[in-house]
Scaffold this motif. Structure first.
Motif, short mmCIF file in Angstrom:
data_model
loop_
_atom_site.label_atom_id
_atom_site.label_comp_id
_atom_site.label_asym_id
_atom_site.label_seq_id
_atom_site.Cartn_x
_atom_site.Cartn_y
_atom_site.Cartn_z
N THR A 265 0.83 -1.32 0.08
CA THR A 265 0.06 -0.09 0.11
C THR A 265 0.75 1.29 0.09
O THR A 265 1.97 1.16 0.18
CB THR A 265 -1.02 0.18 1.31
OG1 THR A 265 -0.24 -0.01 2.37
CG2 THR A 265 -1.89 -1.15 1.33
N LEU A 268 0.21 3.16 5.89
CA LEU A 268 -0.46 2.15 7.02
C LEU A 268 -1.81 2.62 7.59
O LEU A 268 -2.44 2.16 8.70
CB LEU A 268 0.47 1.88 8.25
CG LEU A 268 1.87 1.26 7.66
CD1 LEU A 268 2.69 1.27 9.13
CD2 LEU A 268 1.47 -0.11 7.15
N ASN A 269 -2.46 3.68 7.05
CA ASN A 269 -3.71 4.08 7.37
C ASN A 269 -4.94 3.48 6.52
O ASN A 269 -4.83 3.80 5.23
CB ASN A 269 -3.65 5.73 7.31
CG ASN A 269 -5.00 6.32 7.81
OD1 ASN A 269 -5.96 5.72 7.76
ND2 ASN A 269 -5.07 7.39 8.49
N VAL A 270 -5.43 2.34 7.20
CA VAL A 270 -6.29 1.72 6.26
C VAL A 270 -7.47 2.51 5.85
O VAL A 270 -8.17 2.12 4.75
CB VAL A 270 -6.86 0.53 7.20
CG1 VAL A 270 -5.76 -0.26 7.42
CG2 VAL A 270 -7.62 1.07 8.20
N ASP A 273 -5.15 5.28 2.88
CA ASP A 273 -4.28 4.70 1.83
C ASP A 273 -4.78 3.79 0.91
O ASP A 273 -5.64 3.18 1.15
CB ASP A 273 -3.00 4.08 2.67
CG ASP A 273 -2.09 5.18 3.41
OD1 ASP A 273 -1.66 6.18 2.63
OD2 ASP A 273 -1.63 5.19 4.49
N PHE A 348 -5.35 -6.10 8.42
CA PHE A 348 -4.75 -4.90 7.63
C PHE A 348 -5.23 -4.78 6.31
O PHE A 348 -5.89 -4.03 5.70
CB PHE A 348 -3.62 -4.72 7.94
CG PHE A 348 -2.88 -3.55 7.11
CD1 PHE A 348 -3.00 -2.23 7.59
CD2 PHE A 348 -2.26 -3.96 5.94
CE1 PHE A 348 -2.31 -1.26 6.69
CE2 PHE A 348 -1.80 -2.70 5.20
CZ PHE A 348 -1.74 -1.55 5.54
N ASP A 349 -4.90 -6.16 5.45
CA ASP A 349 -5.14 -6.28 4.07
C ASP A 349 -6.44 -6.08 3.68
O ASP A 349 -7.05 -5.29 2.72
CB ASP A 349 -4.25 -7.31 3.80
CG ASP A 349 -3.05 -7.45 3.73
OD1 ASP A 349 -2.31 -7.16 3.04
OD2 ASP A 349 -2.71 -8.12 5.08
N ALA A 351 -8.91 -4.75 5.66
CA ALA A 351 -9.42 -3.35 5.88
C ALA A 351 -9.03 -2.50 4.83
O ALA A 351 -9.98 -1.56 4.20
CB ALA A 351 -8.80 -2.74 7.24
N VAL A 352 -7.95 -2.60 4.05
CA VAL A 352 -7.70 -1.74 2.91
C VAL A 352 -8.44 -1.85 1.73
O VAL A 352 -9.17 -0.91 1.03
CB VAL A 352 -6.02 -1.76 2.56
CG1 VAL A 352 -5.78 -1.05 1.44
CG2 VAL A 352 -5.12 -1.27 3.82
N GLN A 448 -5.60 -4.09 16.92
CA GLN A 448 -6.05 -4.17 15.57
C GLN A 448 -7.46 -3.55 15.49
O GLN A 448 -7.74 -2.78 14.79
CB GLN A 448 -6.17 -5.57 14.91
CG GLN A 448 -4.86 -6.27 14.89
CD GLN A 448 -5.14 -7.94 14.29
OE1 GLN A 448 -6.00 -8.19 14.10
NE2 GLN A 448 -3.73 -8.30 14.11
N TRP A 453 -8.92 -1.98 11.94
CA TRP A 453 -8.63 -2.99 10.87
C TRP A 453 -9.82 -4.11 10.47
O TRP A 453 -9.86 -4.69 9.59
CB TRP A 453 -7.46 -3.79 11.15
CG TRP A 453 -6.10 -3.12 11.02
CD1 TRP A 453 -5.92 -1.77 10.81
CD2 TRP A 453 -4.80 -3.80 11.28
NE1 TRP A 453 -4.54 -1.38 10.83
CE2 TRP A 453 -3.95 -2.60 11.02
CE3 TRP A 453 -4.32 -5.07 11.76
CZ2 TRP A 453 -2.64 -2.78 11.51
CZ3 TRP A 453 -2.91 -5.01 11.80
CH2 TRP A 453 -2.13 -4.01 11.62
#
Length: 464
Positions: A265, A268-270, A273, A348-349, A351-352, A448, A453
């Motif tokens: 990404t 790191l800001n879901v 970013d 994280f993934d 959430a993005v 998390q 997330w």
């Protein structure tokens, strides 16, 4: 006495025993009287007691480290299938005399190497036999991937265009080949047809249906003068496909249809970013299907910060002609259908991707997910370092291509494969068991949640 650990334990045992005997000796023979102050014998007793306790602590540390190493070797052996039957280089003795575990690892590595050498000998003999065939030959999977070719086929169709794992449909027109395949299977016998190249050239050929492996043998009837029969290249694993199993709570983890997923990404800001790269590798339990891998650069629609490029190496120029995230989300949704997603800090993934779907108005539902970081913290609650490098080292996995989406997918898959028997030892054998473990409160899971997330209860995003 051989072996570094045995020597260390023997010396430590002598020190421990000597310390406790020194501590007890003055008391047993009445030589120490603390009412008269700390004399020589009382001091010797205290020093002996300290030495004995220190020896016990050293022994426990040595044994604890030894068993940690055994766990790492266990994971490395179990993950060898992911690496193609090899142990990580970290188990090779580098200078000095190897210790007990390195000798054991060396014996295992030698056994794996013998198995690979036997397979190569069989492959070489089959290649020599097939290479003696005078006609150009190809074997393709049902999806058109080239799994076997000889030198004459490369000379006929172009060595620069023909390669293992490539699609034959990039060279030959799909329709005549599919029609010939259908006719040959219906007749249960080979058929001769003229196949057409994408550039309009023609190739008389015999099409033979194959049941095992499932696919087609194509024998070209064109003569290739001046080219002797040559070496056959092949990769029969391209015919392998995972079984069609739907995930359900009671499904064993060893039979789990899964996708190891990772995204790179812009930060790191879901919430804000963007995705610049996404990769996934299809799994069935511990087994990987590398030919079913997915690896895409993504145009984020915004500049990539230099600080992020310094980590994953992806620049604005590299993604300028890449597809937009909406297209990649659709591909990922199809790839994830009927599979459990596995990743290291996978929340994280997801959430993005969830935020990207909402941003671009794309319907998205989070798939069931297993996080290797949280599973590792369940197995080893004393280990506080849960980054991928530390977990891979503990699980005996090899780090390659770190901070690339595809490289991190491979490492995560290897970690998960090595975890399966360790989870089974703790009674975690099914998808429901793993999800129960991941739902348990923990410091990492709380962090998390604080970072945003985890998905809402319905796990949906992007529907407007």
């Amino acid at each position: 006495m051989r072996g570094g650990l045995r020597k260390a334990l023997f010396v430590t045992l002598l020190v421990t025993a000597g310390g406790f005997l020194t501590a007890l000796f003055p008391a047993l023979f009445g030589l120490a009287d603390l009412t008269e102050g700390i004399g020589v014998w009382a001091l010797a007793s205290l020093v002996g007691l300290a030495a004995g306790l220190a020896g016990l602590w050293v022994m426990m540390t040595l044994l604890d480290g030894h068993f940690d190493q055994l766990v790492r070797l266990h994971g490395a052996v179990l993950g060898a299938g992911v690496r193609g039957g090899t142990l990580p280089d970290s188990w090779n003795a580098r200078g000095g005399k190897p210790d007990e575990l390195q000798r054991l690892a060396g014996a295992i590595a030698a056994m794996l190497a013998r198995d690979r050498a036997d397979d190569r000998r069989v492959d070489a003999r089959l290649s020599a036999i097939l290479g003696a065939i005078g006609e150009p030959i190809l074997v393709v999977t049902q999806t058109g991937l080239i799994s076997l070719m000889n030198a004459k086929a490369a000379a006929l169709l172009g060595a620069d265009r023909l390669h293992l794992g490539g699609s034959l449909y990039a060279i030959l027109d799909r329709t005549p080949l599919i029609d010939a395949s259908g006719e040959s299977r219906a007749a249960g016998a080979p058929v001769e047809r003229t196949l057409t190249g994408v550039a309009g050239d023609t190739y008389p050929a015999r099409v033979v249906p194959l049941d095992e492996p499932d696919g087609l043998l194509i024998v070209f009837l064109s003569d290739v003068p001046g080219h002797a029969a040559g070496i056959v290249e092949h990769d029969m694993a391209l015919h392998d496909t995972p079984p069609d199993i739907a995930p359900h709570p009671d499904l064993p983890l060893t039979e789990l249809p899964a996708l190891s997923l990772d995204c790179e990404t812009t930060g790191l800001n879901v919430a804000t970013d963007r995705v610049v790269s996404a990769a996934g590798i299809v799994m069935h339990g511990p087994r990987l299907y590398r030919h079913l891998a997915y690896d895409r650069l993504v145009n984020p629609g915004v500049p990539i910060p230099p600080a992020s490029t310094a980590i994953h190496g992806i620049t604005d120029d590299m993604v300028a002609s890449a597809p937009p995230v909406a297209e990649v989300l659709a591909e990922l949704a199809e790839l994830l259908r009927g599979r459990v997603v596995i990743g290291h800090n996978i929340a994280f993934d997801l959430a993005v991707l969830r935020a990207e779907a909402a941003r671009h108005g794309v319907a998205w539902s989070d798939p069931p997910a297993l996080c290797t970081a949280l599973l590792f913290s369940f197995l080893y609650p004393r280990h506080r370092d849960l980054n991928m490098e530390a977990v891979a080292a503990m699980c005996g996995a090899e780090i390659e291509g770190r901070h690339t989406a595809f490289g991190d997918c491979l490492v995560t898959a290897e970690i998960f494969a090595g975890m399966l028997p360790l989870l089974a030892e703790q009674g975690v054998t099914t998808l429901a068991d793993a999800q129960r473990v991941l739902a348990q409160p923990s410091v990492m899971r709380a962090r998390q949640h604080e970072a945003g997330w985890h998905a809402p209860a319905d796990g949906k995003a992007g529907e407007r």
